[in-house]
Design a protein around this motif. Sequence first.
Motif, PDB file in Angstrom:
ATOM      1  N   ASP A 298      -3.435   4.961  -0.058  1.00 31.21           N
ATOM      2  CA  ASP A 298      -4.286   3.767   0.066  1.00 31.21           C
ATOM      3  C   ASP A 298      -4.667   3.525   1.520  1.00 31.21           C
ATOM      4  O   ASP A 298      -5.823   3.215   1.840  1.00 31.21           O
ATOM      5  CB  ASP A 298      -3.552   2.534  -0.471  1.00 31.21           C
ATOM      6  CG  ASP A 298      -3.399   2.563  -1.985  1.00 31.21           C
ATOM      7  OD1 ASP A 298      -4.326   3.047  -2.659  1.00 31.21           O
ATOM      8  OD2 ASP A 298      -2.349   2.125  -2.474  1.00 31.21           O
TER       9      ASP A 298
ATOM     10  N   GLN B 219       0.811  -1.223   0.000  1.00 33.38           N
ATOM     11  CA  GLN B 219       0.000   0.000   0.000  1.00 33.38           C
ATOM     12  C   GLN B 219       0.845   1.274   0.000  1.00 33.38           C
ATOM     13  O   GLN B 219       1.953   1.295   0.547  1.00 33.38           O
ATOM     14  CB  GLN B 219      -0.880   0.038   1.257  1.00 33.38           C
ATOM     15  CG  GLN B 219      -2.117  -0.816   1.231  1.00 33.38           C
ATOM     16  CD  GLN B 219      -2.956  -0.545   2.474  1.00 33.38           C
ATOM     17  OE1 GLN B 219      -2.448  -0.447   3.583  1.00 33.38           O
ATOM     18  NE2 GLN B 219      -4.267  -0.424   2.279  1.00 33.38           N
TER      19      GLN B 219
ATOM     20  N   GLU C 223     -12.845   4.791   5.490  1.00 34.00           N
ATOM     21  CA  GLU C 223     -14.015   4.325   4.739  1.00 34.00           C
ATOM     22  C   GLU C 223     -15.326   4.589   5.471  1.00 34.00           C
ATOM     23  O   GLU C 223     -16.354   4.869   4.861  1.00 34.00           O
ATOM     24  CB  GLU C 223     -13.883   2.818   4.453  1.00 34.00           C
ATOM     25  CG  GLU C 223     -12.976   2.510   3.275  1.00 34.00           C
ATOM     26  CD  GLU C 223     -12.897   1.018   3.016  1.00 34.00           C
ATOM     27  OE1 GLU C 223     -13.521   0.252   3.791  1.00 34.00           O
ATOM     28  OE2 GLU C 223     -12.215   0.615   2.050  1.00 34.00           O
ATOM     29  N   GLN C 224     -15.298   4.514   6.807  1.00 32.11           N
ATOM     30  CA  GLN C 224     -16.522   4.676   7.594  1.00 32.11           C
ATOM     31  C   GLN C 224     -16.741   6.122   8.062  1.00 32.11           C
ATOM     32  O   GLN C 224     -17.665   6.385   8.825  1.00 32.11           O
ATOM     33  CB  GLN C 224     -16.460   3.752   8.822  1.00 32.11           C
ATOM     34  CG  GLN C 224     -16.241   2.299   8.495  1.00 32.11           C
ATOM     35  CD  GLN C 224     -17.323   1.739   7.589  1.00 32.11           C
ATOM     36  OE1 GLN C 224     -18.512   2.021   7.774  1.00 32.11           O
ATOM     37  NE2 GLN C 224     -16.911   0.963   6.588  1.00 32.11           N
TER      38      GLN C 224
ATOM     39  N   ARG D 290      -8.780  11.829  -4.424  1.00 31.02           N
ATOM     40  CA  ARG D 290      -9.027  10.390  -4.533  1.00 31.02           C
ATOM     41  C   ARG D 290      -9.264  10.000  -5.989  1.00 31.02           C
ATOM     42  O   ARG D 290      -8.729   8.982  -6.456  1.00 31.02           O
ATOM     43  CB  ARG D 290     -10.229   9.999  -3.669  1.00 31.02           C
ATOM     44  CG  ARG D 290     -10.505   8.504  -3.711  1.00 31.02           C
ATOM     45  CD  ARG D 290     -11.298   8.013  -2.529  1.00 31.02           C
ATOM     46  NE  ARG D 290     -12.529   8.741  -2.316  1.00 31.02           N
ATOM     47  CZ  ARG D 290     -13.342   8.518  -1.281  1.00 31.02           C
ATOM     48  NH1 ARG D 290     -13.020   7.591  -0.388  1.00 31.02           N
ATOM     49  NH2 ARG D 290     -14.452   9.210  -1.149  1.00 31.02           N
TER      50      ARG D 290
ATOM     51  N   GLU E 248     -12.195  14.416  -2.427  1.00 29.69           N
ATOM     52  CA  GLU E 248     -12.717  13.600  -3.525  1.00 29.69           C
ATOM     53  C   GLU E 248     -11.917  13.824  -4.803  1.00 29.69           C
ATOM     54  O   GLU E 248     -11.672  12.884  -5.572  1.00 29.69           O
ATOM     55  CB  GLU E 248     -14.195  13.915  -3.752  1.00 29.69           C
ATOM     56  CG  GLU E 248     -14.917  12.947  -4.672  1.00 29.69           C
ATOM     57  CD  GLU E 248     -14.832  11.504  -4.199  1.00 29.69           C
ATOM     58  OE1 GLU E 248     -14.735  10.616  -5.061  1.00 29.69           O
ATOM     59  OE2 GLU E 248     -14.855  11.270  -2.964  1.00 29.69           O
TER      60      GLU E 248
ATOM     61  N   HIS F 250     -16.717  10.486   7.113  1.00 30.32           N
ATOM     62  CA  HIS F 250     -16.870  11.465   6.028  1.00 30.32           C
ATOM     63  C   HIS F 250     -16.490  12.851   6.543  1.00 30.32           C
ATOM     64  O   HIS F 250     -16.497  13.104   7.743  1.00 30.32           O
ATOM     65  CB  HIS F 250     -18.311  11.469   5.507  1.00 30.32           C
ATOM     66  CG  HIS F 250     -19.303  11.982   6.513  1.00 30.32           C
ATOM     67  ND1 HIS F 250     -19.893  11.164   7.447  1.00 30.32           N
ATOM     68  CD2 HIS F 250     -19.792  13.236   6.747  1.00 30.32           C
ATOM     69  CE1 HIS F 250     -20.702  11.874   8.212  1.00 30.32           C
ATOM     70  NE2 HIS F 250     -20.671  13.133   7.807  1.00 30.32           N
TER      71      HIS F 250
ATOM     72  N   TYR G 139      -6.802   7.414  -8.144  1.00 30.46           N
ATOM     73  CA  TYR G 139      -7.241   6.152  -8.739  1.00 30.46           C
ATOM     74  C   TYR G 139      -7.179   6.177 -10.270  1.00 30.46           C
ATOM     75  O   TYR G 139      -7.204   5.121 -10.910  1.00 30.46           O
ATOM     76  CB  TYR G 139      -8.642   5.797  -8.252  1.00 30.46           C
ATOM     77  CG  TYR G 139      -8.661   5.302  -6.821  1.00 30.46           C
ATOM     78  CD1 TYR G 139      -7.753   4.330  -6.398  1.00 30.46           C
ATOM     79  CD2 TYR G 139      -9.562   5.807  -5.892  1.00 30.46           C
ATOM     80  CE1 TYR G 139      -7.749   3.876  -5.083  1.00 30.46           C
ATOM     81  CE2 TYR G 139      -9.568   5.357  -4.571  1.00 30.46           C
ATOM     82  CZ  TYR G 139      -8.656   4.393  -4.172  1.00 30.46           C
ATOM     83  OH  TYR G 139      -8.649   3.941  -2.878  1.00 30.46           O
TER      84      TYR G 139
ATOM     85  N   LYS H 220     -10.119  10.128  13.882  1.00 31.68           N
ATOM     86  CA  LYS H 220     -11.190   9.169  14.155  1.00 31.68           C
ATOM     87  C   LYS H 220     -11.758   9.365  15.557  1.00 31.68           C
ATOM     88  O   LYS H 220     -12.978   9.265  15.760  1.00 31.68           O
ATOM     89  CB  LYS H 220     -10.664   7.746  13.957  1.00 31.68           C
ATOM     90  CG  LYS H 220     -10.407   7.398  12.504  1.00 31.68           C
ATOM     91  CD  LYS H 220     -10.180   5.917  12.298  1.00 31.68           C
ATOM     92  CE  LYS H 220      -8.821   5.487  12.766  1.00 31.68           C
ATOM     93  NZ  LYS H 220      -8.537   4.073  12.425  1.00 31.68           N
TER      94      LYS H 220
ATOM     95  N   PHE I 117      -7.251   6.122   2.749  1.00 34.12           N
ATOM     96  CA  PHE I 117      -8.587   5.853   2.198  1.00 34.12           C
ATOM     97  C   PHE I 117      -9.242   4.662   2.907  1.00 34.12           C
ATOM     98  O   PHE I 117     -10.433   4.682   3.217  1.00 34.12           O
ATOM     99  CB  PHE I 117      -8.494   5.561   0.694  1.00 34.12           C
ATOM    100  CG  PHE I 117      -8.021   6.727  -0.136  1.00 34.12           C
ATOM    101  CD1 PHE I 117      -8.324   8.035   0.241  1.00 34.12           C
ATOM    102  CD2 PHE I 117      -7.267   6.526  -1.285  1.00 34.12           C
ATOM    103  CE1 PHE I 117      -7.887   9.106  -0.526  1.00 34.12           C
ATOM    104  CE2 PHE I 117      -6.832   7.596  -2.046  1.00 34.12           C
ATOM    105  CZ  PHE I 117      -7.139   8.882  -1.659  1.00 34.12           C
ATOM    106  N   GLN I 118      -8.436   3.637   3.181  1.00 32.10           N
ATOM    107  CA  GLN I 118      -8.963   2.446   3.843  1.00 32.10           C
ATOM    108  C   GLN I 118      -9.407   2.766   5.272  1.00 32.10           C
ATOM    109  O   GLN I 118     -10.481   2.333   5.711  1.00 32.10           O
ATOM    110  CB  GLN I 118      -7.882   1.361   3.859  1.00 32.10           C
ATOM    111  CG  GLN I 118      -8.312   0.059   4.536  1.00 32.10           C
ATOM    112  CD  GLN I 118      -7.185  -0.963   4.508  1.00 32.10           C
ATOM    113  OE1 GLN I 118      -6.586  -1.231   3.472  1.00 32.10           O
ATOM    114  NE2 GLN I 118      -6.886  -1.528   5.674  1.00 32.10           N
ATOM    115  N   GLU I 119      -8.592   3.516   5.994  1.00 38.74           N
ATOM    116  CA  GLU I 119      -8.892   3.843   7.384  1.00 38.74           C
ATOM    117  C   GLU I 119     -10.121   4.742   7.523  1.00 38.74           C
ATOM    118  O   GLU I 119     -10.796   4.722   8.553  1.00 38.74           O
ATOM    119  CB  GLU I 119      -7.682   4.535   8.032  1.00 38.74           C
ATOM    120  CG  GLU I 119      -6.495   3.629   8.271  1.00 38.74           C
ATOM    121  CD  GLU I 119      -6.777   2.596   9.352  1.00 38.74           C
ATOM    122  OE1 GLU I 119      -7.189   3.001  10.462  1.00 38.74           O
ATOM    123  OE2 GLU I 119      -6.614   1.392   9.079  1.00 38.74           O
TER     124      GLU I 119
END
Length: 644
Positions: A503, A499, A510-511, A527, A524, A513, A531, A594, A506-508
């Motif tokens: 990456d 990764q 995901e839940q 991102r 956005e 906003h 990609y 978080k 983005f993974q961390e």
Amino acid sequence: MITPNTIQQITSRIDIIDVVGEFVKLKKRGTNYIGLCPFHNEKGPSFTVSPAKEIYKCFGCGKSGNTITFLMEHEKYSYVEALRWLAARYHIEVEETETSAEQKQLIQTADSLYVINNFAQKFFIDQLFNTENGQAYALSYLRERGFNEEIIRKFQIGYNPDSRDTLTKALLANQFNPELLPKTGLVSQRNGNELVDNYRGRIIFPIHNNTGKTIGFGARVIGKADRAPKYINTPENEIYVKSKILYGSYFARTAIDKADECLLVEGYTDVVSLHQAGIENVVASGGTSLTIDQLRLIKKYTNNLTIIYDGDSAGVKAALRGLDMALEESLNVKLVLIPDNEDPDSYVNKVGASAFNDFVATSKKDFVLFQLEVMLKEAGNDVTKKSNVVNQVAETLSKISRAEDFTKQQDYIRQCAGILRIDESGLTNLVNKYKRDKIAKDEKKHASSFEQEMPPDFQGQPEDVLSDSELLLIQDEAHERNILRLLLEYGLRNWNEQQSIADHIFQELEQFHFDSAPLAHLFEIYRQQYYQGLEPTTKTLLYHDEEQVRNLIVSITVFPFELSQKWDEVMESIDIVNQDTSRADVEKSLLYYKLRKIKRMLEENQRDMENASFDDYKRLLEVHKHLKDLERDIAKQFGSVIIK
């Protein structure tokens, strides 16, 4: 429009230090460069340029951006003009995409006018120096006026022959579009379709824009004008707008910046004579009233404007025009009136440069106080006229409305009250009345649109008072900005063998906003580009077509302070400055982000529980337990304790 490929070539070649350094004296400090901000007056440098990020930011006035926006702001170029300037600097051929027929016509017309003017300017110089008529008639006249060859060539002064259509024939012989020629003012259409020279038998003064291109001409009669006008000027067209131009600004801008003062005169010959005498911080208004665009052009280089006009009544009235606009632009305006029916041109030739400079320095009059003296003299002993003078002065002083000019306004009120022999507090009240009237007028003007924008239940609250929820939003935004900083600085680095840091982020998240719409938009954009394989960075996103995105990039990534490199010299074994802290920075920042979001969700869930039905309460209680578990897990990673 300029093609994306050309824009990419330009942005890849840009050296921000090279470009900004042409306008600002920069000094290296650490990894960045600093200098005095060109956008506001300051004694200590707060203007920072980052060559690594290709960003500038002033921590005094807040101006920020990239190389292109610097040119747009400092030189007042359009986006396309800035790109063309950079393309020319780095010898990049400009390719253009298909545009609308209307846009294409506009661009073609402007380009054609530049080419025609350039041809005409060279034609006039050739006629002046290389023809018998030009040398005997025009050049001898210029020499009689005291102009030497060096200054004539510097300002590209020329001569249009007295014959009917010498220039017209030359233009047509070189295949220039006859339909465009009248638009330049060089040619007039007579008796239907006949084209004849418009500036016959006149000295020609080319007028340049800020890049040095010839955009128009001023044509002066040789000797005294009888029935013909003394000057004929280019009519307004796609490239020449009189209200936006100051004659000589292209030659004077460096001197104005260095002297921190702009001398404003009325005529072309005044500018040329003063330049020849070594006084180069001078421009001319061209005999028209000062406009707001001209004042802003001056303000680009200095806040200090000294107007030098003839001392006759017409000169005085001309000098006083535009005063209110100058005050609104926060310019410090002084006035110098040339004595003995002289003008700046004749006076500098009469007394010499040194005496002229001394005269200007000792004869400067404050613009506001001089205007008051003139009005009082005209009023005489008439009580009604004196009352009008008081009102006029109060209205003028009310134009000084910027917060930073408050002391200046108070000083003017004190001096004017003394001259008028009225109570100072009374004049203050009158000035404030004019301010209130203007505010009320502006509010009324925008009231309907404001009401449409506000929600029907909007009540407002006292200014500068933030609620607890607003404070929380500000704190949340700081964490969101920090996540974007991580992406911009470290996103393309490796997190592990599988990764990148982008990456992992983005993974961390995901839940989670973003609450801030502009920051969510930038997240956005990053991102999507990531990609798509575009490898977004601070540098690439700096040239995004959305101004809001560009401004966010600067505000997120540029800071007023940085660690001194000397720390690594003092503490060699620790490597404080240059050590790679990206992984730790990302880990801690994500945990803080978080944790902050979970706390907000807990608060919102708690409020929902207070008003929930029994079934909803059971569901919300489960959510509460889940969020608390997440909070404890994050706290353990920090080694922190969560207090219930």
